[in-house]
Design an enzyme around this catalytic site. Structure first.
Site, mmCIF file in Angstrom:
data_model
loop_
_atom_site.group_PDB
_atom_site.id
_atom_site.type_symbol
_atom_site.label_atom_id
_atom_site.label_comp_id
_atom_site.label_asym_id
_atom_site.label_seq_id
_atom_site.Cartn_x
_atom_site.Cartn_y
_atom_site.Cartn_z
ATOM 1 N N THR A 50 21.693 34.745 -44.570
ATOM 2 C CA THR A 50 20.385 35.181 -44.086
ATOM 3 C C THR A 50 20.345 35.112 -42.560
ATOM 4 O O THR A 50 21.052 34.330 -41.928
ATOM 5 C CB THR A 50 19.263 34.310 -44.658
ATOM 6 O OG1 THR A 50 19.444 32.949 -44.227
ATOM 7 C CG2 THR A 50 19.258 34.356 -46.179
ATOM 8 N N GLY A 51 19.513 35.952 -41.972
ATOM 9 C CA GLY A 51 19.315 35.902 -40.533
ATOM 10 C C GLY A 51 20.507 36.379 -39.729
ATOM 11 O O GLY A 51 20.819 35.805 -38.683
ATOM 12 N N ALA A 52 21.167 37.431 -40.177
ATOM 13 C CA ALA A 52 22.342 37.961 -39.470
ATOM 14 C C ALA A 52 22.017 39.363 -38.971
ATOM 15 O O ALA A 52 22.213 40.345 -39.696
ATOM 16 C CB ALA A 52 23.559 37.974 -40.381
ATOM 17 N N SER A 53 21.516 39.451 -37.755
ATOM 18 C CA SER A 53 21.098 40.752 -37.231
ATOM 19 C C SER A 53 21.705 41.076 -35.878
ATOM 20 O O SER A 53 21.678 42.227 -35.451
ATOM 21 C CB SER A 53 19.568 40.802 -37.097
ATOM 22 O OG SER A 53 19.118 39.797 -36.200
ATOM 23 N N GLY A 56 24.380 33.714 -37.265
ATOM 24 C CA GLY A 56 24.454 34.369 -38.565
ATOM 25 C C GLY A 56 25.491 35.468 -38.598
ATOM 26 O O GLY A 56 26.256 35.599 -39.565
ATOM 27 N N TYR A 105 8.881 24.528 -35.101
ATOM 28 C CA TYR A 105 10.289 24.771 -35.417
ATOM 29 C C TYR A 105 10.951 23.489 -35.904
ATOM 30 O O TYR A 105 11.585 23.460 -36.964
ATOM 31 C CB TYR A 105 10.996 25.307 -34.176
ATOM 32 C CG TYR A 105 12.480 25.554 -34.346
ATOM 33 C CD1 TYR A 105 12.943 26.617 -35.103
ATOM 34 C CD2 TYR A 105 13.405 24.738 -33.712
ATOM 35 C CE1 TYR A 105 14.301 26.856 -35.247
ATOM 36 C CE2 TYR A 105 14.772 24.967 -33.847
ATOM 37 C CZ TYR A 105 15.208 26.027 -34.609
ATOM 38 O OH TYR A 105 16.558 26.253 -34.750
#
Length: 256
Positions: free
Chosen positions: A14-17, A23, A167
């Site tokens: 997840t979170g690989a952009s 990620g 966070y």
């Protein structure tokens, strides 16, 4: 690592952009280690952050996975939406097959302190960083079919709390959820670990912060996405199968 049928097992990251992100580094490292990789991304998040969006990033990451022989799937997912985790797993199962490794590297991260944090921001951090992680793990556990001892969960965490209250608080909740999974999923033989990569330069640091962080490090440098990816890849491999229920600092010793 190979699947029971001799093919490549499937990892969901997840979170690989972004090509400069942790990620993305994990996705490409897993592919090089023999995994097919599904990745999630959410461009609206990147676009409102200081580093901005990388419109070509997802395509470059999927191409990198394919370049080393892996199949790739990219899924846009707003993990603040309570229905997103189930939808993500449905799409991964339909395109690549059952997931063997779940890597949680997504996050909501907007700096604010105890007095300036809004209720809306706090709730969004908890929804993305904690609730979505729990729901993704629950979906993973519901579809995992073995073999026993081969399933993997790895999450990325942080110690950054002062000056970044929502966070840090939501990452603390994430830690507890993942570590509980190491015990609660023992009937499946799924290991679950948390990795704290410390100060990692993914494009969000100022020059001043880079200098200060490097000076604090016993190894006199910042962490890189490749550093975090190397540990995550090990934990997802057969070689890492005896490591379970741990919060591991992979930060060059900066926290000591």
């Amino acid at each position: 690592m190979s699947a029971p049928d001799g093919g490549r097992p499937v990892a969901l990251v997840t979170g690989a952009s972004r090509t400069a992100g942790i990620g993305g580094a994990i996705a490409t490292a897993l592919a090089a280690d023999g995994w097919d990789v599904a990745l999630t991304y959410w461009q609206p998040y990147d676009e409102r952050m200081p580093w901005g969006g990388e419109p070509e990033g997802v395509g470059q990451l999927t191409a990198a996975v394919q370049a080393v022989g892996g199949r790739a799937a990219a899924i846009a997912a707003d993990l603040g939406d309570v229905t997103a985790p189930a939808a993500v797993f449905a799409m991964v199962n339909a395109t690549l097959g059952p997931v063997t490794a779940l890597v949680l590297s997504h996050c909501e991260s907007v700096d604010s302190d105890l007095r300036s944090t809004t209720v809306e921001s706090f709730d969004l951090h908890m929804a993305v960083n904690a609730r979505a992680s729990w729901l993704l793990i629950r979906e993973f556990a519901g579809q995992y079919s073995g073999p026993f001892g081969r399933g993997r969960i790895v999450a990325l965490t942080s110690d950054h709390t002062a000056g970044n209250l929502p966070y840090g608080a939501s990452k603390g909740a994430l830690d507890r959820i993942v570590l509980a999974s190491a015990r609660e999923l023992e009937d499946l033989g799924v290991t679950a670990n948390v990795v704290n990569p410390g100060a990692t330069d993914t494009g969000w640091m100022t020059d001043e912060l880079r200098t200060v962080a490097a000076e604090r490090s016993p190894l006199a440098r910042l962490g890189t996405p490749a550093d975090a990816a190397a540990l995550v890849t090990f934990l997802c491999s057969e070689r890492g199968g005896w490591v379970n229920g741990q919060l591991i600092y992979s930060d060059g010793g900066i926290h000591t």
